[in-house]
Write a protein that holds these residues in place. Structure first.
Motif, PDB file in Angstrom:
ATOM      1  N   ILE A 176      20.751  14.153   2.577  1.00 58.80           N
ATOM      2  CA  ILE A 176      19.735  13.502   2.124  1.00 58.80           C
ATOM      3  C   ILE A 176      18.271  13.681   2.152  1.00 58.80           C
ATOM      4  O   ILE A 176      17.404  13.871   1.549  1.00 58.80           O
ATOM      5  CB  ILE A 176      20.087  12.050   1.670  1.00 58.80           C
ATOM      6  N   LYS A 177      17.980  13.482   3.677  1.00 55.53           N
ATOM      7  CA  LYS A 177      16.528  13.344   4.136  1.00 55.53           C
ATOM      8  C   LYS A 177      16.104  15.009   3.759  1.00 55.53           C
ATOM      9  O   LYS A 177      15.016  15.068   3.817  1.00 55.53           O
ATOM     10  CB  LYS A 177      16.840  13.494   5.872  1.00 55.53           C
ATOM     11  N   THR A 178      17.165  15.984   4.222  1.00 52.46           N
ATOM     12  CA  THR A 178      16.500  17.245   3.921  1.00 52.46           C
ATOM     13  C   THR A 178      15.978  17.552   2.481  1.00 52.46           C
ATOM     14  O   THR A 178      15.044  18.148   2.244  1.00 52.46           O
ATOM     15  CB  THR A 178      17.756  18.244   4.213  1.00 52.46           C
ATOM     16  N   GLU A 215      19.990  17.177  -6.592  1.00 57.54           N
ATOM     17  CA  GLU A 215      18.860  16.916  -5.801  1.00 57.54           C
ATOM     18  C   GLU A 215      18.074  16.171  -6.985  1.00 57.54           C
ATOM     19  O   GLU A 215      17.270  15.075  -6.518  1.00 57.54           O
ATOM     20  CB  GLU A 215      18.020  18.382  -5.655  1.00 57.54           C
ATOM     21  N   GLY A 216      18.228  15.943  -8.158  1.00 54.69           N
ATOM     22  CA  GLY A 216      17.399  15.235  -9.077  1.00 54.69           C
ATOM     23  C   GLY A 216      18.005  13.698  -8.916  1.00 54.69           C
ATOM     24  O   GLY A 216      17.135  13.080  -9.079  1.00 54.69           O
ATOM     25  N   LYS A 217      19.296  13.594  -8.765  1.00 51.52           N
ATOM     26  CA  LYS A 217      19.535  12.253  -8.561  1.00 51.52           C
ATOM     27  C   LYS A 217      19.166  11.661  -7.368  1.00 51.52           C
ATOM     28  O   LYS A 217      18.720  10.668  -7.349  1.00 51.52           O
ATOM     29  CB  LYS A 217      21.079  12.334  -8.586  1.00 51.52           C
ATOM     30  N   ILE A 218      19.189  12.509  -6.140  1.00 55.35           N
ATOM     31  CA  ILE A 218      18.660  12.068  -4.858  1.00 55.35           C
ATOM     32  C   ILE A 218      17.279  11.511  -5.011  1.00 55.35           C
ATOM     33  O   ILE A 218      16.862  10.520  -4.785  1.00 55.35           O
ATOM     34  CB  ILE A 218      18.919  12.868  -3.760  1.00 55.35           C
ATOM     35  N   VAL A 219      16.479  12.289  -5.849  1.00 63.16           N
ATOM     36  CA  VAL A 219      14.875  11.954  -5.986  1.00 63.16           C
ATOM     37  C   VAL A 219      14.705  10.578  -6.852  1.00 63.16           C
ATOM     38  O   VAL A 219      14.114   9.676  -6.527  1.00 63.16           O
ATOM     39  CB  VAL A 219      14.217  13.031  -6.413  1.00 63.16           C
ATOM     40  N   GLY A 262      28.056  10.320  -1.776  1.00 60.85           N
ATOM     41  CA  GLY A 262      29.094  10.931  -0.847  1.00 60.85           C
ATOM     42  C   GLY A 262      28.727  12.186   0.028  1.00 60.85           C
ATOM     43  O   GLY A 262      29.594  13.014   0.214  1.00 60.85           O
ATOM     44  N   ILE A 263      27.432  12.005   0.317  1.00 63.29           N
ATOM     45  CA  ILE A 263      27.083  13.269   1.305  1.00 63.29           C
ATOM     46  C   ILE A 263      26.360  12.669   2.557  1.00 63.29           C
ATOM     47  O   ILE A 263      25.958  11.378   2.355  1.00 63.29           O
ATOM     48  CB  ILE A 263      26.136  14.263   0.414  1.00 63.29           C
ATOM     49  N   SER A 264      26.049  13.494   3.425  1.00 67.76           N
ATOM     50  CA  SER A 264      25.399  12.840   4.739  1.00 67.76           C
ATOM     51  C   SER A 264      24.152  12.446   4.607  1.00 67.76           C
ATOM     52  O   SER A 264      23.381  12.957   3.789  1.00 67.76           O
ATOM     53  CB  SER A 264      25.554  13.926   5.828  1.00 67.76           C
ATOM     54  N   VAL A 272      13.473   4.763  -7.089  1.00 64.33           N
ATOM     55  CA  VAL A 272      13.834   3.311  -7.472  1.00 64.33           C
ATOM     56  C   VAL A 272      14.097   2.542  -6.332  1.00 64.33           C
ATOM     57  O   VAL A 272      14.350   1.154  -6.379  1.00 64.33           O
ATOM     58  CB  VAL A 272      15.023   3.068  -8.710  1.00 64.33           C
ATOM     59  N   GLY A 273      13.768   3.014  -5.092  1.00 71.24           N
ATOM     60  CA  GLY A 273      13.723   2.405  -3.857  1.00 71.24           C
ATOM     61  C   GLY A 273      15.074   2.224  -2.873  1.00 71.24           C
ATOM     62  O   GLY A 273      15.154   1.565  -2.006  1.00 71.24           O
ATOM     63  N   LEU A 274      15.899   3.102  -3.465  1.00 72.99           N
ATOM     64  CA  LEU A 274      17.291   3.112  -2.560  1.00 72.99           C
ATOM     65  C   LEU A 274      16.802   3.778  -1.047  1.00 72.99           C
ATOM     66  O   LEU A 274      16.056   4.653  -1.179  1.00 72.99           O
ATOM     67  CB  LEU A 274      18.306   3.905  -3.175  1.00 72.99           C
ATOM     68  N   THR A 275      17.427   3.207   0.039  1.00 71.68           N
ATOM     69  CA  THR A 275      17.298   3.826   1.268  1.00 71.68           C
ATOM     70  C   THR A 275      18.274   5.183   1.312  1.00 71.68           C
ATOM     71  O   THR A 275      19.118   5.416   0.623  1.00 71.68           O
ATOM     72  CB  THR A 275      17.808   2.798   2.268  1.00 71.68           C
ATOM     73  N   VAL A 276      17.890   5.717   2.368  1.00 75.10           N
ATOM     74  CA  VAL A 276      18.521   6.992   2.664  1.00 75.10           C
ATOM     75  C   VAL A 276      20.103   6.730   2.883  1.00 75.10           C
ATOM     76  O   VAL A 276      20.928   7.299   2.137  1.00 75.10           O
ATOM     77  CB  VAL A 276      18.223   7.934   3.860  1.00 75.10           C
ATOM     78  N   ALA A 277      20.588   5.692   3.335  1.00 78.12           N
ATOM     79  CA  ALA A 277      21.896   5.237   3.662  1.00 78.12           C
ATOM     80  C   ALA A 277      22.538   5.162   2.346  1.00 78.12           C
ATOM     81  O   ALA A 277      23.840   5.167   2.163  1.00 78.12           O
ATOM     82  CB  ALA A 277      21.975   4.062   4.682  1.00 78.12           C
ATOM     83  N   GLU A 278      21.763   4.045   1.658  1.00 80.02           N
ATOM     84  CA  GLU A 278      22.398   3.854   0.246  1.00 80.02           C
ATOM     85  C   GLU A 278      22.822   5.010  -0.672  1.00 80.02           C
ATOM     86  O   GLU A 278      23.732   5.145  -1.370  1.00 80.02           O
ATOM     87  CB  GLU A 278      21.385   2.717  -0.568  1.00 80.02           C
ATOM     88  N   ILE A 279      21.493   6.007  -0.710  1.00 77.62           N
ATOM     89  CA  ILE A 279      21.785   7.185  -1.357  1.00 77.62           C
ATOM     90  C   ILE A 279      22.992   8.241  -0.893  1.00 77.62           C
ATOM     91  O   ILE A 279      23.910   8.635  -1.949  1.00 77.62           O
ATOM     92  CB  ILE A 279      20.658   8.052  -1.543  1.00 77.62           C
ATOM     93  N   ALA A 280      23.096   8.163   0.307  1.00 82.55           N
ATOM     94  CA  ALA A 280      24.364   9.132   1.161  1.00 82.55           C
ATOM     95  C   ALA A 280      25.561   8.478   0.562  1.00 82.55           C
ATOM     96  O   ALA A 280      26.503   9.175   0.174  1.00 82.55           O
ATOM     97  CB  ALA A 280      24.198   9.207   2.496  1.00 82.55           C
ATOM     98  N   GLU A 281      25.700   7.235   0.482  1.00 81.23           N
ATOM     99  CA  GLU A 281      26.834   6.252   0.158  1.00 81.23           C
ATOM    100  C   GLU A 281      27.336   6.666  -1.139  1.00 81.23           C
ATOM    101  O   GLU A 281      28.237   6.942  -1.621  1.00 81.23           O
ATOM    102  CB  GLU A 281      26.831   4.778   0.391  1.00 81.23           C
ATOM    103  N   LYS A 282      26.198   6.444  -2.226  1.00 87.90           N
ATOM    104  CA  LYS A 282      26.374   6.777  -3.653  1.00 87.90           C
ATOM    105  C   LYS A 282      26.909   8.272  -4.033  1.00 87.90           C
ATOM    106  O   LYS A 282      27.454   8.405  -4.686  1.00 87.90           O
ATOM    107  CB  LYS A 282      25.036   6.360  -4.325  1.00 87.90           C
TER     108      LYS A 282
END
Length: 58
Positions: free
Chosen positions: A46-48, A19-23, A40-42, A28-38
């Protein structure tokens, strides 16, 4: 019993780190899609997390 508690505690730490990494990625401005790809989760997962942290409001 202690082993079960130790595993639960470790799982909690791992989830907290994720969760800390997601935040951090969102900060730093990554999109939800970019975070999910990095991560490896849906995107929904990420949105949750971002909603729980008050970062995403939909």
């Amino acid at each position: 019993m202690c082993e079960v508690l130790d595993r639960a505690e470790e799982r909690g730490r791992a989830e907290g780190k994720a969760e800390g990494k997601i935040v951090a990625y969102a900060d730093v401005g990554l999109t939800v899609a970019e975070i999910a790809e990095k991560m490896g989760i849906s995107e929904e997962e990420i949105k949750t997390v971002l909603r729980q942290e008050g970062i995403l409001r939909e």
